[in-house]
Design a protein around this motif. Structure first.
Motif, PDB file in Angstrom:
ATOM      1  N   GLU A 399      -6.767  18.160 -11.589  1.00 25.33           N
ATOM      2  CA  GLU A 399      -8.014  17.586 -11.087  1.00 25.33           C
ATOM      3  C   GLU A 399      -8.218  17.900  -9.609  1.00 25.33           C
ATOM      4  O   GLU A 399      -9.342  18.169  -9.169  1.00 25.33           O
ATOM      5  CB  GLU A 399      -8.024  16.081 -11.343  1.00 25.33           C
ATOM      6  N   ALA A 421      -6.633  16.780 -18.415  1.00 25.48           N
ATOM      7  CA  ALA A 421      -7.272  16.200 -17.232  1.00 25.48           C
ATOM      8  C   ALA A 421      -8.752  15.947 -17.502  1.00 25.48           C
ATOM      9  O   ALA A 421      -9.311  16.380 -18.513  1.00 25.48           O
ATOM     10  CB  ALA A 421      -7.105  17.145 -16.044  1.00 25.48           C
ATOM     11  N   ARG A 422      -9.391  15.241 -16.560  1.00 27.84           N
ATOM     12  CA  ARG A 422     -10.839  15.044 -16.629  1.00 27.84           C
ATOM     13  C   ARG A 422     -11.507  16.287 -16.053  1.00 27.84           C
ATOM     14  O   ARG A 422     -11.333  16.603 -14.874  1.00 27.84           O
ATOM     15  CB  ARG A 422     -11.250  13.809 -15.842  1.00 27.84           C
TER      16      ARG A 422
END
Length: 568
Positions: A399, A421-422
């Motif tokens: 990120e 992850a985002r």
């Protein structure tokens, strides 16, 4: 002669024609008398006896046929082979008209004032001049009948930025597109429609250069039709990379992903971190001197690719696969083994220390400098096969690096592991081993499909082929061709897919000849998967068409695998 006698002679004529074709094939095939007779006593005597009898059949058919011919014989029509295009176009109509004859007086016509289109025309002209010895001028007016016309107008809107429409008549070849990329892809079609010795670097004795009369409307299925070349495990020179670009261009591929770093070598010079190449580029798998690209080398590759409408995407693999970088900066390493020059092939053991601020200063320098010399919109961070970090450490790293990549105006790409992850909607996940990449869809991100069991071109074709690995599968030509990206992963449809990309990892690949052997004929298969509408694709159609490309590869000096699945 009576009707029955003429009928008998007609049968002899058909046999005679078959004999002539057989003798022509025998003279021009790779079969020599020594090959025929090797280990087979009496074969040559039998062949000579057969030839004597065949000559008698031809003589009888010729003499007898003279009495049966009508007084007026129409002139023979030109023999025009069916198109053997790869990728298969979206729409082709063979009109049945007389073919276009390329002649010494032919020229290429473009609109005035567009240097980019003129450059595309000059590439086609140069391709034609070499084997034909025709002058082939590029001009803004047709100087004689028989012109090849290139226009950025008149194409259907439906062909988009990379498509084209091609009309071939006896009088002209007319190629129209909406954008220069479409014209470039169209000239690859013209190139493939011409006889195969158009690829020859030497002059040809051919007296006619014909293109069958037809109409083609063509455009790609996916916008990303890529190939990855691992220059880290084994280093490839600028010229070798350019040779690979030439292959991609012929088959309308439009992305070259360069894997520029790994445990074995760091392959691009950075002014902000000169020790990366001073210390990290000196070896490769199995030993040897390795190598690296200066920034000028790298930009030369980019320019060469751009002239062929191929986008270069750089990859610096992190946080793992980073040993070569840590040789220069050992204080940034949290690897499971001591840092030092590495010529093996194990993966996952090296790692950046993701909890150190100095690590992100390093990443910032790398991303900033490479982004500054890369015109394309993407930066690939790798992100695969991390074995030394916790889940939370890995997610925080991805990120944070995503933010750095975006800060320098690039969209981040990573292997499928980054979906832990985002991700931003602009980030792209590259699937390679599982369906975990589908997690990216929740954020609106797109996927590139690179399934190892289908299009990892460093996989062996069969257990008996020498080059390649087989940890994912043995991947024959049909495996690379006979799949539909939009039906490959449950829940992933065509709208979710940016395209396809075929990697060649270079553990066993030391030179461009080995690259070509692994790529051909599988890379054309991947090209057709990425370009051609699914409804137009059949394995039987492809295997027949790609077989006709072998003489082109021979003229181009490209090594290839003689797959038993293809009717060469």
């Amino acid at each position: 002669m009576t009707d029955s006698e003429c009928s008998a002679v007609a049968s002899s004529n058909r046999l005679g024609n078959t004999v002539i074709r057989f003798r022509f094939w025998l003279r021009n095939s790779a079969i020599t008398p020594s090959k025929l007779s090797r280990g087979r006593p009496g074969v040559m005597q039998g062949m000579e006896s057969l030839h004597q009898r065949l000559r008698l059949v031809v003589l009888v058919a010729t003499l007898g046929g003279a009495a049966c011919r009508p007084s007026a014989v129409p002139p023979p029509q030109p023999v025009v082979l069916a198109p053997r295009l790869v990728p298969e176009p979206a729409s082709t109509t063979i009109t049945g008209g007389a073919p276009f004859d390329l002649a010494r007086t032919s020229n290429i016509v473009v609109d005035p004032g567009n240097a980019e289109v003129a450059a595309i025309a000059e590439m086609l002209a140069a391709q034609i001049r070499r084997p034909t010895q025709f002058p082939i001028l590029v001009s803004t007016t047709a100087t004689s009948p028989g012109a090849i016309v290139l226009r950025l107008s008149g194409a259907p809107a439906s062909v988009g930025d990379e498509g084209y429409a091609l009309t071939v008549t006896a009088d002209s070849v007319r190629l129209v597109a909406n954008r220069p990329a479409g014209l470039f892809h169209g000239i690859q079609t013209i190139r493939q429609l011409l006889p195969q010795d158009i690829e020859s670097e030497m002059g040809s004795e051919r007296s006619t250069w014909q293109i069958p009369a037809q109409n083609i409307v063509d455009y790609p299925r996916f916008v990303w039709r890529g190939a990855m070349l691992d220059v880290a495990r084994h280093f490839f020179t600028v010229r070798e990379v350019q040779q690979y670009i030439d292959l991609l261009a012929l088959y309308k591929m439009n992305v070259l992903h360069l894997h520029l770093s790994d445990d074995q070598g760091w392959r691009i010079a950075l002014n902000s971190r000169p020790q990366l190449t001073a210390l990290g580029s000196v070896t490769q798998v199995g030993g040897g001197q390795g190598g690296f690209y200066t920034q000028q080398d790298y930009q030369n590759i980019i320019r060469y690719a751009a002239a062929r409408y191929i986008l270069v995407v750089p990859e610096i693999d992190m946080p793992s696969h980073i040993n070569a970088g840590l040789i220069a900066y050992p204080d940034l390493g949290c690897s499971a083994r001591p840092t030092g020059p590495y010529s093996g092939t194990d993966v996952g053991w090296s790692s950046l220390c993701v909890d150190k601020e100095a690590t992100y200063a390093f990443v910032d320098d790398v991303v900033r400098e490479i982004s500054g010399i890369t015109p394309g919109p993407y930066f690939h961070i790798g992100g695969d096969e991390v074995q030394t970090l916790t889940h939370d450490q890995y997610v925080r790293f991805v990120e944070r690096v995503q933010g750095i990549v975006n800060k320098y105006g690039k969209k981040m790409i990573g292997w499928e592991e980054i979906t832990k992850a985002r991700l931003n909607p602009t980030t792209i996940a590259q699937q390679w081993k599982s369906d975990s990449a589908t997690a990216a869809l929740a954020s609106g991100a797109k996927l590139i499909l690179s399934p190892a069991q289908k299009i990892y071109l460093d996989m062996k074709y069969t257990p008996t082929t020498e080059l390649g690995l087989h940890w994912a599968a043995y991947v024959e030509v049909r495996d690379s061709y006979d799949w539909d990206p939009a039906a490959y992963i449950r829940g992933v449809g065509e709208k979710d897919i940016l395209g396809v990309e075929a990697p060649i990892w270079s553990e066993t690949v030391r030179n461009i000849g080995a690259v070509m052997y692994l790529a051909l004929p599988r890379m054309p298969a991947v090209a057709e998967v990425g370009w051609t509408p699914q409804a137009n694709r059949t394995w039987d159609g492809f295997r027949s068409r790609v077989a006709s490309h072998a003489p082109r590869w021979n003229y181009l000096g490209m090594n290839y695998y003689h797959s038993p699945q293809v009717p060469w």
